[in-house]
Design a protein around this motif. Structure first.
Motif, mmCIF file in Angstrom:
data_model
loop_
_atom_site.group_PDB
_atom_site.id
_atom_site.type_symbol
_atom_site.label_atom_id
_atom_site.label_comp_id
_atom_site.label_asym_id
_atom_site.label_seq_id
_atom_site.Cartn_x
_atom_site.Cartn_y
_atom_site.Cartn_z
ATOM 1 N N GLY A 7 0.816 -1.206 0.000
ATOM 2 C CA GLY A 7 0.000 0.000 0.000
ATOM 3 C C GLY A 7 0.847 1.252 0.000
ATOM 4 O O GLY A 7 0.548 2.237 -0.688
ATOM 5 N N GLU A 10 2.186 1.939 -3.417
ATOM 6 C CA GLU A 10 1.180 2.581 -4.260
ATOM 7 C C GLU A 10 1.149 4.091 -4.012
ATOM 8 O O GLU A 10 1.061 4.894 -4.940
ATOM 9 C CB GLU A 10 -0.205 1.986 -3.985
ATOM 10 C CG GLU A 10 -0.358 0.532 -4.378
ATOM 11 C CD GLU A 10 -0.644 0.359 -5.851
ATOM 12 O OE1 GLU A 10 -0.669 1.370 -6.582
ATOM 13 O OE2 GLU A 10 -0.848 -0.787 -6.277
ATOM 14 N N LEU A 11 1.253 4.478 -2.750
ATOM 15 C CA LEU A 11 1.239 5.898 -2.408
ATOM 16 C C LEU A 11 2.450 6.616 -2.981
ATOM 17 O O LEU A 11 2.349 7.741 -3.461
ATOM 18 C CB LEU A 11 1.186 6.077 -0.891
ATOM 19 C CG LEU A 11 -0.139 5.740 -0.209
ATOM 20 C CD1 LEU A 11 0.020 5.791 1.306
ATOM 21 C CD2 LEU A 11 -1.235 6.700 -0.643
ATOM 22 N N ILE A 60 -9.433 3.561 4.589
ATOM 23 C CA ILE A 60 -8.341 3.780 3.653
ATOM 24 C C ILE A 60 -7.072 4.113 4.434
ATOM 25 O O ILE A 60 -7.131 4.484 5.598
ATOM 26 C CB ILE A 60 -8.652 4.912 2.651
ATOM 27 C CG1 ILE A 60 -8.716 6.275 3.363
ATOM 28 C CG2 ILE A 60 -9.928 4.629 1.886
ATOM 29 C CD1 ILE A 60 -8.824 7.454 2.409
ATOM 30 N N SER A 154 -5.699 9.084 -6.230
ATOM 31 C CA SER A 154 -5.590 7.680 -5.872
ATOM 32 C C SER A 154 -5.875 7.477 -4.387
ATOM 33 O O SER A 154 -5.403 8.234 -3.548
ATOM 34 C CB SER A 154 -4.195 7.162 -6.216
ATOM 35 O OG SER A 154 -4.066 5.795 -5.916
ATOM 36 N N VAL A 156 -5.611 4.509 -1.392
ATOM 37 C CA VAL A 156 -4.914 3.257 -1.114
ATOM 38 C C VAL A 156 -5.382 2.695 0.218
ATOM 39 O O VAL A 156 -5.568 3.440 1.186
ATOM 40 C CB VAL A 156 -3.389 3.476 -1.091
ATOM 41 C CG1 VAL A 156 -2.663 2.206 -0.666
ATOM 42 C CG2 VAL A 156 -2.901 3.930 -2.459
ATOM 43 N N SER A 185 -8.405 0.102 -11.130
ATOM 44 C CA SER A 185 -8.404 -0.450 -9.777
ATOM 45 C C SER A 185 -7.427 -1.594 -9.707
ATOM 46 O O SER A 185 -7.332 -2.412 -10.636
ATOM 47 C CB SER A 185 -9.806 -0.937 -9.402
ATOM 48 O OG SER A 185 -9.806 -1.515 -8.117
ATOM 49 N N GLY A 186 -6.666 -1.666 -8.603
ATOM 50 C CA GLY A 186 -5.700 -2.735 -8.424
ATOM 51 C C GLY A 186 -6.391 -4.076 -8.244
ATOM 52 O O GLY A 186 -7.465 -4.176 -7.641
ATOM 53 N N ARG A 190 -6.092 -2.874 -3.442
ATOM 54 C CA ARG A 190 -5.261 -1.963 -2.658
ATOM 55 C C ARG A 190 -5.355 -0.534 -3.167
ATOM 56 O O ARG A 190 -4.933 0.378 -2.484
ATOM 57 C CB ARG A 190 -3.789 -2.398 -2.713
ATOM 58 C CG ARG A 190 -3.461 -3.638 -1.900
ATOM 59 C CD ARG A 190 -1.947 -3.759 -1.733
ATOM 60 N NE ARG A 190 -1.573 -4.931 -0.971
ATOM 61 C CZ ARG A 190 -1.186 -6.075 -1.503
ATOM 62 N NH1 ARG A 190 -1.142 -6.187 -2.822
ATOM 63 N NH2 ARG A 190 -0.853 -7.094 -0.744
ATOM 64 N N ASN A 191 -5.883 -0.357 -4.368
ATOM 65 C CA ASN A 191 -5.801 0.949 -4.989
ATOM 66 C C ASN A 191 -7.003 1.213 -5.885
ATOM 67 O O ASN A 191 -7.432 0.337 -6.623
ATOM 68 C CB ASN A 191 -4.498 1.024 -5.811
ATOM 69 C CG ASN A 191 -4.395 2.290 -6.621
ATOM 70 O OD1 ASN A 191 -5.046 2.414 -7.651
ATOM 71 N ND2 ASN A 191 -3.578 3.206 -6.193
ATOM 72 N N THR A 193 -7.848 4.372 -8.554
ATOM 73 C CA THR A 193 -7.295 5.582 -9.158
ATOM 74 C C THR A 193 -8.221 6.077 -10.254
ATOM 75 O O THR A 193 -8.688 5.286 -11.080
ATOM 76 C CB THR A 193 -5.905 5.306 -9.755
ATOM 77 O OG1 THR A 193 -5.037 4.818 -8.727
ATOM 78 C CG2 THR A 193 -5.309 6.570 -10.346
#
Length: 271
Positions: A7, A10-11, A60, A154, A156, A185-186, A190-191, A193
């Motif tokens: 996560g 991703e950030l 989140i 986004s 996460v 989307s992951g 997890r994500n 966007t």
């Protein structure tokens, strides 16, 4: 708020500047927790990034954004007749070292879109037009279209733990009248966007933060006022508070209101 390694990665990819991917790799390999602290609040426990973070009241783990981007579309009524449209789309950009920030493809039959940096947008459009030149000429592809002045927002977090996160995400944007241009989307939840107009990026981040985080711990009127007017002198803040209350700026009356609405929190107004 604690976060897991993936996560946090991703950030970092979508704009968070505290961590960098290559500096996290050794800690991830050895399962060493990373603690991020604020220099402005050294006593605060900060954020811990680890393999198995503790549970959190927040659905989140973070919201971040990137700006100065462009959305590049390949559209056609008969894309199903072209083999490996997505592969060719991405490969031609990779050959020319154009970084793709995000891919959105709801259906391989009609369109595919990628997000690139604004400075690479015109170059990317030319590259894709050259790659699909034959298909453009015979009408299989209608156009290669560039949409500038966009950004991505986004969110996460471990969404599988809390139902309804995606709905709240869109609700946050809808309340602000923000239109989503593309979405990704992951696969491991997890994500999320989305691509929106650049002018709406900041308000989108604030709306999402408010919906997912601030609403769990609502701020008192004094906290709201302090966050907005914290940099102003005492008299200016008292006058602003008086206007908010719709009363004359009588100092004693306002100070009494502050006491009653602070919820046991010491006001930052100096005596």
């Amino acid at each position: 708020i604690n976060a897991e390694y993936m996560g946090a990665l991703e950030l970092t990819y979508f704009g968070a500047k505290v961590l960098m991917t290559h500096t996290m790799a050794p800690a991830m390999k050895a399962s060493i927790p990373i603690r991020i602290k604020s220099t402005f609040q050294p006593s605060d426990p900060g954020t811990v990034v680890c393999s198995k973070p503790e549970s959190s009241p927040y659905p989140i783990r973070g919201v971040t954004c990137l700006e100065n981007l462009a959305l590049l579309h390949v559209q056609g009524r008969a894309l199903e007749t072209i083999c490996n449209v997505a592969a060719r789309f991405l490969t031609c950009l990779a050959r020319s070292k154009v970084e793709v920030m995000m891919v959105a493809q709801a259906s391989a039959v009609h369109s595919a879109s990628v997000v690139v940096r604004s400075q690479d947008s015109e170059k990317a459009k030319t590259i894709v037009e050259d790659e699909f030149n034959l298909e453009i000429q015979n009408g299989t592809i209608d156009e290669v279209r560039l949409e500038g002045n966009v950004g991505v927002v986004s969110v996460v977090g471990p969404f599988h733990e809390t139902p309804g996160v995606v709905g709240r995400f869109f609700e946050s944007l809808g309340r602000q009248g923000i239109n989503v241009l593309a979405l990704a989307s992951g696969a491991k939840e997890r994500n999320i966007t989305c691509v929106i107009e650049s002018q709406n990026v900041r308000s989108a981040v604030q709306a999402i933060h408010s919906n997912f985080i601030t609403d769990i711990h609502p701020r008192t009127p004094v906290q709201v006022l302090d966050s907005v007017l914290g940099g102003f002198d005492r008299n200016t803040r008292l006058i602003a508070l008086a206007q908010l209350l719709g009363v004359a700026p009588n100092v004693s009356d306002i100070q009494q209101w502050v006491v009653e609405n602070s919820s046991n929190r010491t006001s930052s107004f100096p005596p």
